[in-house]
Design a protein around this motif. Sequence first.
Motif: not given
Ligand SMILES: Cc1cc2nc3c(=O)[nH]c(=O)nc-3n(C[C@H](O)[C@H](O)[C@H](O)COP(=O)(O)OP(=O)(O)OC[C@H]3O[C@@H](n4cnc5c(N)ncnc54)[C@H](O)[C@@H]3O)c2cc1C
Length: 387
Positions: A37, A47, A49-50
């Motif tokens: 990452d 972040r 959020r919950a």
């Molecule tokens: C502003 C915001 C607030 C939110 N609030 C809530 C909430 O209150 N409750 C809730 O249930 N959900 C919330 N969500 C949704 C929740 O955050 C997502 O469902 C969750 O984060 C998804 O997890 P993920 O690991 O799939 O993606 P992400 O959490 O987006 O993680 C992706 C990771 O990939 C990394 N990355 C990006 N590009 C690359 C690359 N090229 N190579 C390697 N790594 C990379 C990033 O740095 C990041 O760490 C919110 C979303 C946002 C945008």
Amino acid sequence: MQRAGSERTAWVRGAGPTGSLAALALAEAGWRVHLLDPQTPEQLLQRRRAYALTHSTQELLIQLKLWKHLSSCCHPFRRLELHDRGSKASTLFSAPEAVGWIADHRPLQQHLLEACHQHKAVAMHLGTGSSPSPSPDDLQVIAEGANSSSRDALGIGFRGFRYRQSCLTVQVKLTTTSSSSDDTAWELFRPEGPLAVLPFGAGVAQVVWSAPQQRCQQRCELHPEAFLAALNQALPPAAQAEVLLDQPAWFPVEWRLAPRLGRGTTLLCGETAHRCHPVGGQGLNLCWRDVATLAALAQQPELGARQLVQRYGRRRWLDLIAVMIATDGLIRLFSNGHRLLLPIRRFGIALLDGIPALRRLSLNLATYGPVGMLLTGAWQRPNNQPP
Ligand SMILES: Cc1cc2nc3c(=O)[nH]c(=O)nc-3n(C[C@H](O)[C@H](O)[C@H](O)COP(=O)(O)OP(=O)(O)OC[C@H]3O[C@@H](n4cnc5c(N)ncnc54)[C@H](O)[C@@H]3O)c2cc1C
């Protein structure tokens, strides 16, 4: 193709909640894992959020031997009050152990990163753009979130649309007028969009407030007192907000699905593959059900990366489509004051309220998704309890 019995290697891109859990699942299944990452561990924790977690998520965490540690940062709620402001109908879901859990991002992500750090099969490459390169037979898991560049580089699109609603999130301290407020979550359907109150202990709750984008923006710019007044007008009397604990922020809400979940030896996981409305708290649970499927396939020693990617795609489709259609259906049904729909909504909620078996069924539906519920027999489990 990798020989059966030889050590299999996986590269997980993205160390958010999905990527770090996927890395642990692969490591537990005997794979050598690289977790990458560009963000540093401190940035990953930042972040505000919950997340609402369901029983299907708890089962995965138990299976990966993580629940014992993570449960300390997962606050159970035993009651879920559902109100439809348009039709003035309401019902209550309850379960003796928990209807679900609310987890604050920081301790959750911290536990996951520490578990990765301590696992001898996981090599972490955080906060750096450079890392060793995978060999062509290695499995690649893309968990880079919705704006994934690797998904784009694979030529896999991300189809769907942006809702007119956006989502405002803020953490608040609730007043203690209701003795059960720490134990109770609320889902309020309002004509402008759903509003959820997710308690995570000591009177603190995450508010997830959906409304047209311009309104979310305007609310975020309000003076804290004016914001609290507006919020308390929308909240039920038993869950009034006393203090704002952070700055309200809004983010766009989308319905997006990748038309395929992998190519060659690379698969898409979590929000890289799908993004849905936060109604019903499906978001992270759906991401982690991807991990549960990956974990099950990773344990099959005869599967090479290519076969694993193919099977993963076949197994995940139905669940993803069913849950995404269901969340979208809820938004279309409830985010309006349409006169023809109000009696249907009132009747539906009255049925739920009057028939415990129907409430149990809908809770299991939200927990396991329609497909998981049928396949695991969860539809007949009492009170949303794990097997
Ligand atoms: C502003 C915001 C607030 C939110 N609030 C809530 C909430 O209150 N409750 C809730 O249930 N959900 C919330 N969500 C949704 C929740 O955050 C997502 O469902 C969750 O984060 C998804 O997890 P993920 O690991 O799939 O993606 P992400 O959490 O987006 O993680 C992706 C990771 O990939 C990394 N990355 C990006 N590009 C690359 C690359 N090229 N190579 C390697 N790594 C990379 C990033 O740095 C990041 O760490 C919110 C979303 C946002 C945008």
